[in-house]
Each structure stands twice: as C-alpha cells, then as structure tokens.
Scaffold this motif. Structure first.
Motif, PDB file in Angstrom:
ATOM      1  N   GLU A 281      13.695  -1.391  28.014  1.00 42.25           N
ATOM      2  CA  GLU A 281      13.194  -2.712  28.379  1.00 42.25           C
ATOM      3  C   GLU A 281      13.102  -2.848  29.894  1.00 42.25           C
ATOM      4  OE1 GLU A 281      15.935  -5.376  26.442  1.00 42.25           O
ATOM      5  OE2 GLU A 281      14.558  -5.662  24.744  1.00 42.25           O
ATOM      6  N   ASN A 282      12.071  -3.541  30.336  1.00 40.61           N
ATOM      7  CA  ASN A 282      11.900  -3.917  31.743  1.00 40.61           C
ATOM      8  C   ASN A 282      11.994  -2.721  32.685  1.00 40.61           C
ATOM      9  OD1 ASN A 282      11.660  -6.668  30.975  1.00 40.61           O
ATOM     10  ND2 ASN A 282      13.898  -6.823  30.863  1.00 40.61           N
ATOM     11  N   VAL A 283      11.079  -1.798  32.487  1.00 39.96           N
ATOM     12  CA  VAL A 283      10.954  -0.616  33.344  1.00 39.96           C
ATOM     13  C   VAL A 283       9.752  -0.819  34.267  1.00 39.96           C
ATOM     14  CG1 VAL A 283      10.445   1.861  33.397  1.00 39.96           C
ATOM     15  CG2 VAL A 283      12.005   0.927  31.658  1.00 39.96           C
ATOM     16  N   THR A 284       9.915  -0.457  35.530  1.00 42.60           N
ATOM     17  CA  THR A 284       8.813  -0.552  36.481  1.00 42.60           C
ATOM     18  C   THR A 284       8.196   0.823  36.677  1.00 42.60           C
ATOM     19  OG1 THR A 284       9.895  -2.385  37.642  1.00 42.60           O
ATOM     20  CG2 THR A 284       8.110  -1.260  38.792  1.00 42.60           C
ATOM     21  N   ALA A 285       6.887   0.911  36.471  1.00 44.45           N
ATOM     22  CA  ALA A 285       6.144   2.154  36.673  1.00 44.45           C
ATOM     23  C   ALA A 285       5.241   1.990  37.887  1.00 44.45           C
ATOM     24  CB  ALA A 285       5.317   2.484  35.438  1.00 44.45           C
ATOM     25  N   TYR A 286       5.209   3.012  38.733  1.00 45.13           N
ATOM     26  CA  TYR A 286       4.370   2.965  39.927  1.00 45.13           C
ATOM     27  C   TYR A 286       3.189   3.916  39.787  1.00 45.13           C
ATOM     28  CZ  TYR A 286       7.911   0.129  42.184  1.00 45.13           C
ATOM     29  OH  TYR A 286       8.780  -0.889  42.510  1.00 45.13           O
TER      30      TYR A 286
ATOM     31  N   LYS B 269       2.475  -7.466  34.903  1.00 46.06           N
ATOM     32  CA  LYS B 269       3.368  -7.461  33.747  1.00 46.06           C
ATOM     33  C   LYS B 269       2.627  -6.960  32.523  1.00 46.06           C
ATOM     34  CE  LYS B 269       6.391 -11.096  35.534  1.00 46.06           C
ATOM     35  NZ  LYS B 269       6.993 -12.423  35.305  1.00 46.06           N
ATOM     36  N   ILE B 270       3.238  -5.995  31.858  1.00 44.08           N
ATOM     37  CA  ILE B 270       2.668  -5.385  30.660  1.00 44.08           C
ATOM     38  C   ILE B 270       3.658  -5.552  29.523  1.00 44.08           C
ATOM     39  CG2 ILE B 270       1.882  -3.217  29.622  1.00 44.08           C
ATOM     40  CD1 ILE B 270       1.027  -2.297  32.374  1.00 44.08           C
ATOM     41  N   GLU B 271       3.156  -5.941  28.380  1.00 43.85           N
ATOM     42  CA  GLU B 271       4.045  -6.180  27.239  1.00 43.85           C
ATOM     43  C   GLU B 271       4.664  -4.893  26.729  1.00 43.85           C
ATOM     44  OE1 GLU B 271       6.230  -8.163  24.406  1.00 43.85           O
ATOM     45  OE2 GLU B 271       5.138  -8.938  26.149  1.00 43.85           O
TER      46      GLU B 271
ATOM     47  N   GLN C  87      -4.007   2.652  42.195  1.00 41.55           N
ATOM     48  CA  GLN C  87      -3.401   3.177  43.414  1.00 41.55           C
ATOM     49  C   GLN C  87      -2.673   2.072  44.185  1.00 41.55           C
ATOM     50  OE1 GLN C  87      -3.707   6.567  44.010  1.00 41.55           O
ATOM     51  NE2 GLN C  87      -2.053   6.174  45.454  1.00 41.55           N
ATOM     52  N   GLY C  88      -1.407   2.343  44.534  1.00 41.72           N
ATOM     53  CA  GLY C  88      -0.609   1.392  45.290  1.00 41.72           C
ATOM     54  C   GLY C  88      -0.058   0.242  44.478  1.00 41.72           C
ATOM     55  N   GLN C  89      -0.267   0.260  43.162  1.00 43.45           N
ATOM     56  CA  GLN C  89       0.198  -0.824  42.312  1.00 43.45           C
ATOM     57  C   GLN C  89       1.448  -0.428  41.543  1.00 43.45           C
ATOM     58  OE1 GLN C  89      -3.093  -1.842  39.761  1.00 43.45           O
ATOM     59  NE2 GLN C  89      -4.215  -2.908  41.381  1.00 43.45           N
ATOM     60  N   GLY C  90       2.036  -1.405  40.892  1.00 43.58           N
ATOM     61  CA  GLY C  90       3.167  -1.201  40.020  1.00 43.58           C
ATOM     62  C   GLY C  90       2.999  -2.020  38.758  1.00 43.58           C
ATOM     63  N   ALA C  91       3.760  -1.686  37.734  1.00 43.96           N
ATOM     64  CA  ALA C  91       3.684  -2.431  36.478  1.00 43.96           C
ATOM     65  C   ALA C  91       5.092  -2.611  35.931  1.00 43.96           C
ATOM     66  CB  ALA C  91       2.813  -1.699  35.465  1.00 43.96           C
ATOM     67  N   LEU C  92       5.438  -3.842  35.595  1.00 48.98           N
ATOM     68  CA  LEU C  92       6.715  -4.129  34.943  1.00 48.98           C
ATOM     69  C   LEU C  92       6.457  -4.156  33.443  1.00 48.98           C
ATOM     70  CD1 LEU C  92       9.710  -4.873  35.080  1.00 48.98           C
ATOM     71  CD2 LEU C  92       9.024  -7.287  35.251  1.00 48.98           C
ATOM     72  N   ILE C  93       7.041  -3.199  32.735  1.00 47.43           N
ATOM     73  CA  ILE C  93       6.771  -3.016  31.310  1.00 47.43           C
ATOM     74  C   ILE C  93       7.948  -3.562  30.509  1.00 47.43           C
ATOM     75  CG2 ILE C  93       6.177  -1.337  29.529  1.00 47.43           C
ATOM     76  CD1 ILE C  93       5.625   0.514  32.190  1.00 47.43           C
TER      77      ILE C  93
END
Length: 354
Positions: free
Chosen positions: A61-66, A109-111, A176-182
């Motif tokens: 849960e709640n992992v950040t991917a770059y 934010k990604i579900e 590029q240069g973004q992140g996602a909170l999954i």
C-alpha cells in the motif's frame, strides 16, 4: 549492529500486506549439447541442474514510483527496483534520497497496478525472460489489470508490442521527472534467477506469443542471426562464411530491423537458428518445440549459457561452436570473432544431419 549502508534500503517483503504464491519451487535438469566435447565440460557442468525458488505476488500500500523506475515506501528504497545481482551503491542511494526529500515532485495518485521492471528490464533479453514472465503470472485470474512502467518504456517499441497479447486493462507510463503514489501495488517476485527459467512458465509465455503473432504451419526455415550491425561480438569474416550458410539453406537476418511481431513470426516459422551469441537468440523461445540451435561463442569465453538453458526449457537440440576472438586485449564478451569456415561447415553438417 545495523549496517548503515542498508539504511533506507529494504525488500518489499517487509512491507507487504498480502502474499500470494504464484509458482512452486522447481528443479531443471539439462543434458549436454548434442555436439559436446569432453574438453569443454567446464563450460556447461555447473548449468546442468538449476533449483529455482517459488515466486510470489506481493501486495503493498502507498508506494511511490518514480520515472526512473525506483520504488519507495515512504523514504525506504525497495530492493525490487533493481536486479538482485546489481544494486546501486550506498552513495548513489543516499544521494537520490536526499534529492527526492528536498525536491519531491508532485506525485499523481493511482488506485492500483502491477510493477514488473528493474534496472535490467529495458534490455530485450531481460524484458522477455525476466519481466514478462512476472506479468504473465500476475495477470492470471486478473483481467484488465493495469501495468505501470517507468518513462523510458514510452520509446521502447518491442515492449509495447509484447504487451498486446496480455489482455491488460491499461498501460500507464510514469512521465519523465514525475512520480506516482500507488494506493495498491502488486509486485511479483522474480520467477527465476536471470539466465535460468521456470521451464513451465517460460514455455507458456513462448506459446502465448507464438499463438498471437506466429505461424501456425511453420515451413522449417533455416536462419542465421547476424550481428554485423551490433557494436560487439561481430563475426568479422561474415562475408567469407556466407557461401557456406547459403549452401545449407540459411537466410541471413538482422533482428534489429524487425518489429517484435515480425521476429516472433520469423522464428515461429524456423527449424534451425545459428549465429553468434546475442540478444537475437532470445527469439528461440518462439520456435516450435524440438527445433535446433547453433550458438557461436568466443573461444576464450567464460560462456553465457542463457541460451543453452533456454534450449533445454523448450526441448530444442542445442549445438555450440567456439571461434577465435579478434583481439587479445578485450574481454571476450566485448570482442569480435573470426569463424573458421571449415569448422562452421562441419558444425552445420552435424546440425542438419541430426
């Protein structure tokens, strides 16, 4: 005592809220090449048996991917971002952590979704034999699953094409240069150590692509995979051996000129593949079971046996040939080769007669 170099660097297993077993532990037993010579036993002996561990699907849960493919749980970098044989140095990890703590990008934010890549996955071989088997297992029983990929995969055409048969719900690229909170991340563990395979799984993956892109009634073509356009492991006297290849009915192909689907189609239509060791040989996984493979290695090689082990998994007849290197100073895997025409003819006679 805590090893400071391992601070903020942990396995995802520590943070998983659910673990599902995907495969059982397996043992692969391999036979020596069809043209094996006793003097070369040291090249193959340690690869005759492989004991593989079970693979699992981790839920976090709640992992950040770059966009560079690095995964974080809070400020802890997850080891699964990398191949287990090449982690970044402690200095590089801490430098990245400091940078992201100070200049943390706004994360979309990604579900949920599945993550299959590490720092080797963009290589054609590692994509098809390490990353794709993880996806194949993760998607079983999960139709319309969304896959999440680092930015670099937006420009890798074979990756996109290879995903089409998987029945995915969506492919989402982290720009590029973004992140996602999954919120809910599915993370399959490796199916086998790189260069080895869970044989049942890799055969199922090969069958999937052969059914989707391949030839249903193969003609039994004979192809020679040239590396004349590659920077290393070229056969410098390829022009000299072309008449021999032609005499035995071989077509010369350059895999880099073909799309992924074209490579599957070509190899699914082939009965014999020959050529110098290189990424093109991963396509032997699309050949009909029981085909033949002749792989040319540098004579002083420590030998990368990933295609010997692949041939075993697909029940192909495997042949090998050792060629002299062009230089006495370069490591053999970075050098070019000179193939003895008489020896090549002898090996092709054996392959075609077998």
């Amino acid at each position: 005592m805590v090893n400071r170099s391992d601070m903020f660097f942990e396995s995802a297993c520590r943070y998983s809220i659910n673990v599902q077993q995907l495969t059982f532990a397996t043992t692969s037993l391999r036979t020596l090449p069809r043209n094996f010579q006793e003097k070369d036993r040291h090249l193959f002996q340690q690869f005759l048996q492989y004991d593989g561990e079970a693979s699992h699907l981790l839920e976090l849960e709640n992992v950040t991917a770059y966009s560079d493919g690095w995964l974080y749980k809070d400020y802890t970098l997850l080891k699964e971002s990398f191949t287990h044989v090449r982690y970044p140095s402690p200095y590089r990890r801490l430098k990245a952590l400091a940078k992201r703590a100070i200049h943390r990008p706004n994360a979309m934010k990604i579900e949920g979704g599945v993550w299959i890549t590490d720092n080797w996955s963009r290589n054609y071989y590692h994509w098809l034999t390490d990353a794709i088997p993880k996806l194949y297992l993760a998607t079983r029983g999960r139709p319309d699953l969304e896959i999440l990929l680092p930015a670099m995969y937006d420009t890798i055409s074979y990756a996109k094409e290879s995903l089409q048969p998987m029945g995915l719900g969506a492919v989402r690229i982290i720009g590029q240069g973004q992140g996602a909170l999954i919120r809910k991340l599915l993370l399959p563990t490796r199916v086998a150590d790189t260069g080895n395979y869970n044989e049942d799984v890799i055969r199922e993956v090969g069958d999937l692509y052969r059914r989707y892109y391949g030839i249903s009634q193969p003609k039994g073509r004979r192809i020679y995979v040239s590396r004349s356009k590659a920077p290393v492991r070229n056969v410098l006297n390829e022009t000299e051996i072309k008449p021999i290849l032609s005499r035995f009915g071989f077509e010369i192909v350059h895999c880099e000129n073909l799309s992924f689907s074209e490579q599957v189609k070509l190899f699914s239509d082939s009965a014999i593949v020959a050529g110098p060791h290189g990424a093109g040989f991963v396509n032997t996984m699309f050949m009909p079971e029981g085909s033949k493979v002749l792989e040319i290695h540098p004579a002083d090689t420590k030998i990368n046996n990933c295609y010997f082990t692949m041939a075993s998994a697909f029940h192909h007849s495997y042949f090998y040939m050792l060629a002299n290197t062009a230089s006495s100073t370069l490591p053999s895997h970075l050098d070019n080769m000179i193939v003895d025409p008489a020896k090549l003819q002898e090996q092709l006679e054996a392959v075609c007669r077998d």
